[in-house]
Design a protein around this motif. Structure first.
Motif, short mmCIF file in Angstrom:
data_model
loop_
_atom_site.label_atom_id
_atom_site.label_comp_id
_atom_site.label_asym_id
_atom_site.label_seq_id
_atom_site.Cartn_x
_atom_site.Cartn_y
_atom_site.Cartn_z
N ALA A 75 43.32 45.01 -6.66
CA ALA A 75 44.22 44.30 -7.55
C ALA A 75 45.64 44.33 -7.02
CB ALA A 75 44.16 44.88 -8.95
N LYS A 76 46.00 45.38 -6.29
CA LYS A 76 47.32 45.49 -5.69
C LYS A 76 47.33 45.04 -4.23
CE LYS A 76 48.75 49.36 -8.62
NZ LYS A 76 49.22 50.77 -8.65
N ASN A 77 46.17 44.61 -3.74
CA ASN A 77 46.06 44.12 -2.37
C ASN A 77 46.49 45.19 -1.36
OD1 ASN A 77 45.02 41.80 -1.11
ND2 ASN A 77 47.07 41.06 -0.56
N THR A 78 46.13 46.44 -1.66
CA THR A 78 46.62 47.56 -0.89
C THR A 78 45.51 48.57 -0.61
OG1 THR A 78 48.81 47.33 -1.92
CG2 THR A 78 48.35 49.41 -0.82
N VAL A 79 45.54 49.14 0.58
CA VAL A 79 44.69 50.25 0.97
C VAL A 79 45.58 51.46 1.24
CG1 VAL A 79 43.09 51.12 2.71
CG2 VAL A 79 42.85 48.80 1.85
N PHE A 80 45.11 52.63 0.85
CA PHE A 80 45.88 53.85 0.97
C PHE A 80 45.19 54.84 1.89
CE2 PHE A 80 46.46 52.13 -3.30
CZ PHE A 80 47.83 51.96 -3.35
N LEU A 81 45.99 55.70 2.51
CA LEU A 81 45.48 56.84 3.24
C LEU A 81 46.25 58.06 2.79
CD1 LEU A 81 43.48 57.79 5.46
CD2 LEU A 81 45.39 57.62 7.07
N GLN A 82 45.61 58.90 1.99
CA GLN A 82 46.21 60.13 1.52
C GLN A 82 45.95 61.22 2.55
OE1 GLN A 82 48.05 60.78 -1.46
NE2 GLN A 82 48.45 62.68 -0.34
N MET A 83 47.00 61.77 3.10
CA MET A 83 46.90 62.77 4.14
C MET A 83 47.42 64.10 3.61
SD MET A 83 48.19 60.54 7.44
CE MET A 83 49.90 60.58 6.88
N THR A 84 46.60 65.12 3.69
CA THR A 84 46.98 66.46 3.25
C THR A 84 46.76 67.44 4.38
OG1 THR A 84 44.78 66.95 2.33
CG2 THR A 84 46.38 65.91 0.86
N SER A 85 47.31 68.64 4.21
CA SER A 85 47.19 69.71 5.21
C SER A 85 47.55 69.21 6.60
CB SER A 85 45.78 70.29 5.19
OG SER A 85 45.46 70.82 3.93
N LEU A 86 48.63 68.47 6.68
CA LEU A 86 49.03 67.86 7.94
C LEU A 86 49.42 68.93 8.96
CD1 LEU A 86 51.01 64.85 6.53
CD2 LEU A 86 49.04 64.70 8.06
N GLN A 87 49.06 68.68 10.20
CA GLN A 87 49.34 69.57 11.31
C GLN A 87 50.06 68.81 12.41
OE1 GLN A 87 48.68 72.90 11.05
NE2 GLN A 87 48.05 72.34 8.97
N PRO A 88 50.72 69.51 13.32
CA PRO A 88 51.45 68.82 14.39
C PRO A 88 50.59 67.85 15.19
CG PRO A 88 52.13 71.10 14.30
CD PRO A 88 50.99 70.96 13.33
N GLU A 89 49.32 68.15 15.36
CA GLU A 89 48.45 67.25 16.11
C GLU A 89 48.18 65.93 15.39
OE1 GLU A 89 45.75 70.71 14.64
OE2 GLU A 89 47.81 70.42 15.33
N ASP A 90 48.58 65.83 14.13
CA ASP A 90 48.47 64.58 13.39
C ASP A 90 49.63 63.64 13.68
OD1 ASP A 90 46.04 65.24 11.96
OD2 ASP A 90 47.26 66.55 10.69
N THR A 91 50.62 64.11 14.40
CA THR A 91 51.77 63.28 14.73
C THR A 91 51.34 62.08 15.55
OG1 THR A 91 53.34 65.13 14.65
CG2 THR A 91 53.97 63.20 15.94
N ALA A 92 51.67 60.89 15.07
CA ALA A 92 51.25 59.66 15.74
C ALA A 92 51.84 58.47 14.99
CB ALA A 92 49.73 59.55 15.78
N VAL A 93 51.73 57.31 15.60
CA VAL A 93 51.96 56.06 14.89
C VAL A 93 50.63 55.66 14.25
CG1 VAL A 93 52.61 53.64 15.06
CG2 VAL A 93 53.79 55.35 16.45
N TYR A 94 50.66 55.42 12.96
CA TYR A 94 49.46 55.07 12.22
C TYR A 94 49.43 53.58 11.93
CZ TYR A 94 48.19 59.93 11.46
OH TYR A 94 47.81 61.24 11.65
N TYR A 95 48.28 52.97 12.19
CA TYR A 95 48.08 51.55 12.00
C TYR A 95 46.94 51.29 11.04
CZ TYR A 95 50.53 51.30 16.52
OH TYR A 95 51.44 51.43 17.56
N CYS A 96 47.05 50.25 10.24
CA CYS A 96 45.90 49.76 9.51
C CYS A 96 45.46 48.45 10.13
CB CYS A 96 46.20 49.59 8.01
SG CYS A 96 47.44 48.35 7.58
#
Length: 125
Positions: A75-96
């Motif tokens: 209905a909002k024309n949106t997709v989400f990515l909830q990220m928890t417990s983030l670590q340095p190795e998660d550092t990146a450019v994120y694309y959908c």
């Protein structure tokens, strides 16, 4: 023009959380599968998560399984990515990225025809 726009990135401390959003501009996401990808400096782009048109199917890479959750609100024309417990190795450019048909190849880049510009996620103390 059919576009995807990511938002929600930023700088967080290890163990922190971020919620990324992917908003479709110019078309409806209702009948599109959406994948999340990320690319760190010096590394190849990798698939992170995938969600089907009606959220009945979700997939996660081993590196994020149990920490990230993908969801959508058509209905909002949106997709989400909830990220928890983030670590340095998660550092990146994120694309959908979106596909108008179910991507039989899963999180393979070539399965997707619409891509966002990316949003930077940096995890550092």
């Amino acid at each position: 023009q059919l576009q995807l726009v990511e938002s929600g990135g930023g700088l967080v401390q290890p163990g922190g959380s971020l919620r990324l959003s992917c908003l479709a501009a110019g078309f409806s996401l209702e009948h599109y599968a959406v994948g999340w990808f990320r690319q760190a400096p010096g590394k190849e782009r990798e698939g992170v998560s995938l969600i089907s048109h009606r959220s009945s199917i979700t997939h996660y890479s081993d590196s994020v399984k149990g920490r990230f959750t993908v969801s959508r609100d058509n209905a909002k024309n949106t997709v989400f990515l909830q990220m928890t417990s983030l670590q340095p190795e998660d550092t990146a450019v994120y694309y959908c990225a979106a596909s108008s048909v179910w991507p039989l190849g899963g999180l393979k880049q070539e399965e997707y025809n619409y891509w966002g510009q990316g949003t930077q996620v940096t995890v550092s103390s």
